[in-house]
Design an enzyme around this catalytic site. Structure first.
Site, PDB file in Angstrom:
ATOM      1  N   LYS A  31       0.871  -1.140  -0.166  1.00  0.00           N
ATOM      2  CA  LYS A  31       0.103   0.143  -0.016  1.00  0.00           C
ATOM      3  C   LYS A  31       1.032   1.034  -0.044  1.00  0.00           C
ATOM      4  CE  LYS A  31      -3.731   2.417   2.512  1.00  0.00           C
ATOM      5  NZ  LYS A  31      -4.574   2.191   3.713  1.00  0.00           N
ATOM      6  N   LYS A  80      -2.239  -1.587  -3.842  1.00  0.00           N
ATOM      7  CA  LYS A  80      -3.108  -0.511  -3.869  1.00  0.00           C
ATOM      8  C   LYS A  80      -2.135   1.014  -3.897  1.00  0.00           C
ATOM      9  CE  LYS A  80      -5.889   1.864  -0.621  1.00  0.00           C
ATOM     10  NZ  LYS A  80      -6.490   1.983   0.847  1.00  0.00           N
TER      11      LYS A  80
HETATM   12  C1  PBG Z   1      -7.369   3.421   5.526  1.00  0.00           C
HETATM   13  C2  PBG Z   1      -7.703   3.183   4.125  1.00  0.00           C
HETATM   14  C3  PBG Z   1      -7.451   4.139   3.137  1.00  0.00           C
HETATM   15  C4  PBG Z   1      -8.108   3.398   1.879  1.00  0.00           C
HETATM   16  C5  PBG Z   1      -8.534   2.233   2.197  1.00  0.00           C
HETATM   17  N1  PBG Z   1      -8.371   1.878   3.527  1.00  0.00           N
HETATM   18  C6  PBG Z   1      -7.036   5.553   3.525  1.00  0.00           C
HETATM   19  C7  PBG Z   1      -5.799   5.970   3.541  1.00  0.00           C
HETATM   20  O1  PBG Z   1      -4.969   4.853   3.849  1.00  0.00           O
HETATM   21  O2  PBG Z   1      -5.444   7.009   3.702  1.00  0.00           O
HETATM   22  C8  PBG Z   1      -7.972   4.262   0.751  1.00  0.00           C
HETATM   23  C9  PBG Z   1      -9.340   3.950  -0.209  1.00  0.00           C
HETATM   24  C10 PBG Z   1      -9.575   4.708  -1.436  1.00  0.00           C
HETATM   25  O3  PBG Z   1      -8.962   5.641  -1.510  1.00  0.00           O
HETATM   26  O4  PBG Z   1     -10.449   4.389  -2.208  1.00  0.00           O
HETATM   27  N2  PBG Z   1      -6.126   2.968   5.947  1.00  0.00           N
END
Ligand code: PBG
Length: 326
Positions: A198, A251
């Site tokens: 991520k 992601k």
């Molecule tokens: C929580 C999380 C996030 C997303 C999914 N789970 C936000 C982040 O990490 O700031 C992002 C999902 C999206 O942008 O569609 N940590």
């Protein structure tokens, strides 16, 4: 070698083109994110995510029924709690918003798979994904102290009936901690879908608006990955696999197709990709301006994600895409 080789010979009509098509999308691969909020009768469009809504549990169930009827197998569940605190205690509250929503979904639409997003950032007052400790002027997210809270949240989500647990926090060692907690709580069968690679991405912008989870200070670069690092992404995925992750996620999706491809070649487990809020919002905005055909652009991006190696695609386009897919 022209004129012997003429690649256009097999592009002459839709039948031939379909026959030689290398990658196909199906509804069976799609996951729809949903946002549960407190209250009753609430259905509020999220301004940064046109077509997506904040839904109270009663209306979330209706939405879920329509999603299941559209042939989409799963939802990814996020919760926006009534109140937040330093630790994010709403995340593991048995009466928490995700727990309530999960119970209602499993009661009313049992075949629809509930994937519980597991993170503290929607529940902490500071918006970070873990316990914050201050050292002088600088604040740090304490990795190991956070693991216990994530484990506790996973057990609580499992207890509520979640079908898959999806940690998105990027703490080191969280998959192992969650696996142990699930096994100890009597859920050895529950799979973990790990947000393994991520990245600290600008494309989460609209989501933070939707979840009210922008960090109050600093950023997430101390735990989410540097967009410049591909080898490190594979290392992250390997560690999560070794710790017991059943599926691995990359992601965001489109800006990281190279990571997805490399992961496909390296790992035998199923791969997921998350087409995140900013990827969705930019296509919607361009289509609204009349600059592209939304349906075509949507299918093209989803196909690219599949071609790069994703088995599962989490996307805010799940509903409209499912209408067009077998
Ligand atoms: C929580 C999380 C996030 C997303 C999914 N789970 C936000 C982040 O990490 O700031 C992002 C999902 C999206 O942008 O569609 N940590």
């Amino acid at each position: 070698m022209f004129p012997v080789h003429r690649p256009r010979r097999i592009r002459q009509n839709p039948q031939l083109r379909a026959m030689v098509r290398e990658h196909r999308l199906t509804r069976a691969a799609l996951v729809q994110p949903l946002f549960a909020v407190p209250g009753r009768g609430v259905r509020r469009e999220i301004s940064s995510l046109a077509g997506q809504h904040h839904l109270s549990v009663d209306l979330l169930v209706e939405e879920a029924r329509a999603i299941a009827d559209a042939g989409i197998p799963a939802v990814l569940l996020f919760g926006i709690p009534e109140s937040k605190d330093e630790q994010g205690s709403g995340a593991w509250d048995a009466q928490g918003i995700v727990q309530q929503a999960t119970r209602a979904l499993k009661r009313e639409v049992p075949q629809l798979q509930v994937i519980a997003d597991l993170c503290l950032c929607e529940y902490t007052s500071h918006g970070h994904c873990g316990i914050v400790t201050r050292r002088g002027d600088t604040a740090q997210v304490d990795n190991d102290a956070t693991l216990a809270l994530l484990a506790r949240t996973a057990a609580s989500q499992a207890e509520a009936g979640a079908d898959v647990i999806a940690p998105s926090d990027m703490m080191d060692g969280r998959v192992a901690a969650i696996r142990r907690a699930l096994d100890a709580a009597g859920h050895p069968e529950l799979p973990i879908l790990s947000y393994a690679a991520k990245f600290a991405s600008a494309f989460y912008g609209p989501f933070r608006d939707a979840a009210g989870s922008a960090p109050a200070f600093g950023d997430r670069a101390g735990y989410q990955m540097d967009p410049a690092n591909a080898r490190e992404a594979l290392r992250e995925m390997e560690l999560d696999y070794e710790e017991g992750a059943d599926l691995l996620m990359v992601k965001p999706a489109l800006p990281y197709l190279d990571i997805l491809r490399a992961a496909r070649e390296r790992f035998e487990v199923p791969l997921a990709a998350y087409q995140v809020s900013g990827e969705y919002a930019q296509l919607i905005a361009a289509a609204r301006a009349g600059w592209l055909d939304l349906e075509r652009a949507m299918l093209e991006t989803l196909t690219a994600i599949r071609r790069a190696g994703a088995d599962v695609i989490i996307t805010y386009f799940a509903r409209p895409a499912a209408k067009l897919l077998p």
